[in-house]
Design a protein around this motif. Sequence first.
Motif, PDB file in Angstrom:
ATOM      1  N   TYR A 122     -11.221   2.395   2.154  1.00 28.83           N
ATOM      2  CA  TYR A 122     -10.314   1.244   1.980  1.00 28.83           C
ATOM      3  C   TYR A 122      -9.163   1.276   2.995  1.00 28.83           C
ATOM      4  O   TYR A 122      -8.878   0.275   3.654  1.00 28.83           O
ATOM      5  CB  TYR A 122      -9.773   1.225   0.540  1.00 28.83           C
ATOM      6  CG  TYR A 122      -8.323   0.791   0.402  1.00 28.83           C
ATOM      7  CD1 TYR A 122      -7.969  -0.561   0.408  1.00 28.83           C
ATOM      8  CD2 TYR A 122      -7.300   1.743   0.264  1.00 28.83           C
ATOM      9  CE1 TYR A 122      -6.634  -0.954   0.286  1.00 28.83           C
ATOM     10  CE2 TYR A 122      -5.975   1.356   0.148  1.00 28.83           C
ATOM     11  CZ  TYR A 122      -5.641   0.011   0.165  1.00 28.83           C
ATOM     12  OH  TYR A 122      -4.324  -0.367   0.054  1.00 28.83           O
ATOM     13  N   TYR A 123      -8.500   2.456   3.144  1.00 30.53           N
ATOM     14  CA  TYR A 123      -7.305   2.505   4.003  1.00 30.53           C
ATOM     15  C   TYR A 123      -7.685   2.766   5.470  1.00 30.53           C
ATOM     16  O   TYR A 123      -7.417   1.947   6.351  1.00 30.53           O
ATOM     17  CB  TYR A 123      -6.329   3.580   3.484  1.00 30.53           C
ATOM     18  CG  TYR A 123      -5.156   3.819   4.413  1.00 30.53           C
ATOM     19  CD1 TYR A 123      -4.106   2.909   4.476  1.00 30.53           C
ATOM     20  CD2 TYR A 123      -5.115   4.944   5.237  1.00 30.53           C
ATOM     21  CE1 TYR A 123      -3.035   3.110   5.353  1.00 30.53           C
ATOM     22  CE2 TYR A 123      -4.052   5.148   6.107  1.00 30.53           C
ATOM     23  CZ  TYR A 123      -3.014   4.235   6.158  1.00 30.53           C
ATOM     24  OH  TYR A 123      -1.972   4.432   7.029  1.00 30.53           O
ATOM     25  N   TYR A 124      -8.346   3.915   5.721  1.00 30.34           N
ATOM     26  CA  TYR A 124      -8.694   4.221   7.115  1.00 30.34           C
ATOM     27  C   TYR A 124      -9.792   3.298   7.621  1.00 30.34           C
ATOM     28  O   TYR A 124      -9.868   2.999   8.810  1.00 30.34           O
ATOM     29  CB  TYR A 124      -9.133   5.686   7.250  1.00 30.34           C
ATOM     30  CG  TYR A 124      -7.980   6.645   7.103  1.00 30.34           C
ATOM     31  CD1 TYR A 124      -6.995   6.716   8.080  1.00 30.34           C
ATOM     32  CD2 TYR A 124      -7.865   7.461   5.971  1.00 30.34           C
ATOM     33  CE1 TYR A 124      -5.914   7.579   7.941  1.00 30.34           C
ATOM     34  CE2 TYR A 124      -6.793   8.325   5.832  1.00 30.34           C
ATOM     35  CZ  TYR A 124      -5.823   8.380   6.820  1.00 30.34           C
ATOM     36  OH  TYR A 124      -4.756   9.226   6.680  1.00 30.34           O
ATOM     37  N   ASN A 169       0.835  -1.201   0.000  1.00 31.59           N
ATOM     38  CA  ASN A 169       0.000   0.000   0.000  1.00 31.59           C
ATOM     39  C   ASN A 169       0.871   1.252   0.000  1.00 31.59           C
ATOM     40  O   ASN A 169       0.774   2.106  -0.865  1.00 31.59           O
ATOM     41  CB  ASN A 169      -0.913  -0.001   1.222  1.00 31.59           C
ATOM     42  CG  ASN A 169      -1.660   1.304   1.350  1.00 31.59           C
ATOM     43  OD1 ASN A 169      -2.516   1.605   0.529  1.00 31.59           O
ATOM     44  ND2 ASN A 169      -1.308   2.110   2.342  1.00 31.59           N
ATOM     45  N   ARG A 170       1.761   1.348   0.985  1.00 27.38           N
ATOM     46  CA  ARG A 170       2.564   2.568   1.104  1.00 27.38           C
ATOM     47  C   ARG A 170       3.774   2.489   0.192  1.00 27.38           C
ATOM     48  O   ARG A 170       4.400   1.440   0.071  1.00 27.38           O
ATOM     49  CB  ARG A 170       3.000   2.775   2.558  1.00 27.38           C
ATOM     50  CG  ARG A 170       3.440   4.190   2.845  1.00 27.38           C
ATOM     51  CD  ARG A 170       3.590   4.456   4.315  1.00 27.38           C
ATOM     52  NE  ARG A 170       2.327   4.650   5.001  1.00 27.38           N
ATOM     53  CZ  ARG A 170       1.598   5.762   4.953  1.00 27.38           C
ATOM     54  NH1 ARG A 170       1.995   6.793   4.246  1.00 27.38           N
ATOM     55  NH2 ARG A 170       0.472   5.856   5.616  1.00 27.38           N
ATOM     56  N   ALA A 171       4.081   3.617  -0.445  1.00 30.42           N
ATOM     57  CA  ALA A 171       5.206   3.627  -1.389  1.00 30.42           C
ATOM     58  C   ALA A 171       6.497   4.024  -0.679  1.00 30.42           C
ATOM     59  O   ALA A 171       6.466   4.794   0.278  1.00 30.42           O
ATOM     60  CB  ALA A 171       4.916   4.620  -2.508  1.00 30.42           C
ATOM     61  N   ASN A 201       1.973  -7.783  -0.703  1.00 25.70           N
ATOM     62  CA  ASN A 201       2.256  -7.600   0.721  1.00 25.70           C
ATOM     63  C   ASN A 201       1.102  -7.033   1.531  1.00 25.70           C
ATOM     64  O   ASN A 201       0.517  -6.012   1.155  1.00 25.70           O
ATOM     65  CB  ASN A 201       3.450  -6.647   0.887  1.00 25.70           C
ATOM     66  CG  ASN A 201       4.720  -7.300   0.456  1.00 25.70           C
ATOM     67  OD1 ASN A 201       5.345  -8.043   1.211  1.00 25.70           O
ATOM     68  ND2 ASN A 201       5.099  -7.093  -0.796  1.00 25.70           N
ATOM     69  N   ASP A 202       0.833  -7.720   2.622  1.00 23.94           N
ATOM     70  CA  ASP A 202       0.056  -7.182   3.736  1.00 23.94           C
ATOM     71  C   ASP A 202      -1.459  -7.152   3.567  1.00 23.94           C
ATOM     72  O   ASP A 202      -2.003  -7.415   2.505  1.00 23.94           O
ATOM     73  CB  ASP A 202       0.575  -5.795   4.117  1.00 23.94           C
ATOM     74  CG  ASP A 202       1.069  -5.788   5.555  1.00 23.94           C
ATOM     75  OD1 ASP A 202       0.709  -6.722   6.287  1.00 23.94           O
ATOM     76  OD2 ASP A 202       1.787  -4.871   5.940  1.00 23.94           O
ATOM     77  N   TYR A 203      -2.055  -6.750   4.676  1.00 23.76           N
ATOM     78  CA  TYR A 203      -3.509  -6.870   4.847  1.00 23.76           C
ATOM     79  C   TYR A 203      -4.306  -5.900   3.988  1.00 23.76           C
ATOM     80  O   TYR A 203      -5.519  -6.010   3.913  1.00 23.76           O
ATOM     81  CB  TYR A 203      -3.845  -6.671   6.337  1.00 23.76           C
ATOM     82  CG  TYR A 203      -3.399  -5.319   6.871  1.00 23.76           C
ATOM     83  CD1 TYR A 203      -2.061  -5.076   7.174  1.00 23.76           C
ATOM     84  CD2 TYR A 203      -4.300  -4.279   7.052  1.00 23.76           C
ATOM     85  CE1 TYR A 203      -1.640  -3.849   7.637  1.00 23.76           C
ATOM     86  CE2 TYR A 203      -3.892  -3.052   7.519  1.00 23.76           C
ATOM     87  CZ  TYR A 203      -2.558  -2.845   7.809  1.00 23.76           C
ATOM     88  OH  TYR A 203      -2.151  -1.614   8.261  1.00 23.76           O
TER      89      TYR A 203
HETATM   90  O1  F6P Z   1       3.458  -3.763   9.257  1.00 23.28           O
HETATM   91  C1  F6P Z   1       2.222  -3.223   9.159  1.00 23.28           C
HETATM   92  C2  F6P Z   1       2.174  -1.897   8.426  1.00 23.28           C
HETATM   93  O2  F6P Z   1       0.908  -1.590   7.984  1.00 23.28           O
HETATM   94  C3  F6P Z   1       3.053  -1.885   7.234  1.00 23.28           C
HETATM   95  O3  F6P Z   1       2.444  -2.383   6.124  1.00 23.28           O
HETATM   96  C4  F6P Z   1       3.407  -0.450   7.158  1.00 23.28           C
HETATM   97  O4  F6P Z   1       4.677  -0.358   6.644  1.00 23.28           O
HETATM   98  C5  F6P Z   1       3.356   0.044   8.577  1.00 23.28           C
HETATM   99  O5  F6P Z   1       2.539  -0.838   9.268  1.00 23.28           O
HETATM  100  C6  F6P Z   1       2.923   1.492   8.675  1.00 23.28           C
HETATM  101  O6  F6P Z   1       1.569   1.630   8.474  1.00 23.28           O
HETATM  102  P1  F6P Z   1       0.946   2.783   7.595  1.00 23.28           P
HETATM  103  O7  F6P Z   1       1.386   2.509   6.196  1.00 23.28           O
HETATM  104  O8  F6P Z   1      -0.520   2.665   7.786  1.00 23.28           O
HETATM  105  O9  F6P Z   1       1.521   4.049   8.107  1.00 23.28           O
END
Ligand code: F6P
Length: 486
Positions: free
Chosen positions: A105-107, A25-27, A160-162
Motif C-alpha cells: 500500500y505505502y511503498y 497516512n503519516r502521523a 488528506n492526500d494520495y
Molecule cells: O506532500 C506529499 C507527502 O506525501 C506528504 O503527504 C508527506 O507529508 C510528505 O510527502 C512526506 O512523505 P512520506 O510520508 O512518504 O515520508
Amino acid sequence: MISKENFEKFIKKTLKDRKFFIVTNRAPYIHTKTQEGIKVTTNAGGVHTLLDLVAQASNAIYVAYGSGNADKTVVDSHNMIPVPPKIKSYILKRVFLSKKELENYYYGFSNQTLWPLSHAVFVKPEFHTSWWESYQEVNRKFADSILEEIGNKKAFVWVNDYHMALVPKMLKDSGKDIRVGMFWHIPWATYEIFRVNPWGKEILIGMLGSDFIGFHRGYQVQNFIQSVQRMVEAKIDFDQSQITYKNHITKVEPLPAGIDYQEIIDIKKNAKLNLKKHLNREMGTKIEYLAVGVDRLDYTKGLLERFHMINRFLEKYPQFQEKFIYYGIMPYSRTHIPVYRTYSKAVIDLCEKINWRYSHNYWTPIHLNNEGMSRDKVITYYKNADMCLITPLDDGLNLVAKECVLSYEEEVGMIVLSKFAGAADDLRHSLLINPYNIEQGADAIYQALTMPAKEKKERNMKMRNDLKSKNIYSWAIKFIEKTLYE
Ligand code: F6P
C-alpha cells in the motif's frame, strides 16, 4: 490575520455537534523504544506538521498510521492516545499496518504508482494488482477506524492526500451523516498521463465521495476535472467547478495551504544561533554567504539540478569561491524503494564531485546533513540564510518555501524558487526559475546574493503580507466552509 483563537471559536460555532476527524497516512507523533525508555518524537516536515496545528486548535481525532516501534504499547484499547505529549489537546488514533500492507500500500501503490504518476518528472509508475488490492484494503482499514469512532454521531472528516483516495466514498457509503472534504496535496497529472492507470476510474469515483476536493493550484483542478470528464459518467458544471456523480455533488477548487505565521515568528524570536559564525569557527573558513535548502531526498525535488546550478554559479562567478556555502538538510526518504536509493547515491556523488573540484584550504562549497532535524532548529537555519534554494521539478505546494520566506531576515534573505512548485503562485515576488535551466539557476543565485537590501525588503514584505493574511487558519476555515455548505 486569523489567529488560532479565532479558529478555535470558528470550529465550536460551525461544527457544533459534528465530531471532527483529520486523516493522513503519516502521523504527527511517534513513540519509540530507547534505552532510556519510550520516547515520543515529532515526524518533522510534511502535511502532517500542518494538520497537527489544525488538530491542536480543534480538538480533533487525528487518524494516521502508527509507524513507531512503541506506538502499540502506549495506545488504549481503541488505539488512541492524547497528544501533543505535554498539552494533550487532541486524540491521535493509530491504524496499524502489517509489513506486507506497508510494502504494497505505502511503498507500492502510493509511492511507486500514484506518486510518479502525479509528478511530471519522467519516473515511470509501476502497476501491480497486488499493490492495488492492498491499497483498497488499507483504505478500508482507515475508513473503518474512523467509522468506529463516529458511531451514531454526525461527523466532519478531512481526508488528506494520495494514500487515501478511496476513503471518501467508503465513508459516504456508510449512510451516516458525514461531511467529507479531501485535500490532494500533490500535483494531478494531465488526463493523457492519468489515463494509463488501470484503476484510474476507481480512484476518481473514490474521491468523488467527497463533498469538496481541494488542490494547491488551479491547473491541478483542471487536470482532475478533465480526468473525470473523460473517465467517469458524471455531469460537470465548469462554471461552478462542480461534479455530479450518481446524484452526489462534489465541488473542486484550488485552495493553496497557508502556514502558521505566528508560530514561525515566535520560534524565530527565540532563535539565537549564528550559523555562519558557528560554521566558520568549526571549519576555519571565512564564509560570507550562506544558502540553505531543506528537502527529503526525493527525485521530484530537483536536487541534481540544484547542485549543477551551484557548480555553474561557482564557475561563472569565481569571486564567490571560498565565500559561499550551501547547507542542505536532506534526510533520506522512502529508501526501501530502489529508485530513491539510486537517486540519493547520484545526488551525494555529484556533491562529492563538486566539493572535490572547488575545495580549497578548509573550504568546501556543499555541506549536507542527512539526519532529520527538529522544526525549531530548521527554522533557526532558515533565519541565518542569505538565500534559500528550492528547485523541485514538480511539487504540489512546498511548505519549506513559505517557511523560508518568513524566517530569514527581510533585508538579508532571498529565495530562488522553482516555478513548478505550487508555492510559486503565492511567492511570485521570489526569484522564479525553471529548474531544468541550469544557467538561469546559476544567475538567480548570483542575483539573490547581490540584490540590494531595499529590493529584498520590498519583495519579502509583499510575500510576508500575503503569508500573514492567507495563513493556515484561514486555509482551514475555507476548507471546512466549502465542505460544509457548498
Ligand atoms: O506532500 C506529499 C507527502 O506525501 C506528504 O503527504 C508527506 O507529508 C510528505 O510527502 C512526506 O512523505 P512520506 O510520508 O512518504 O515520508
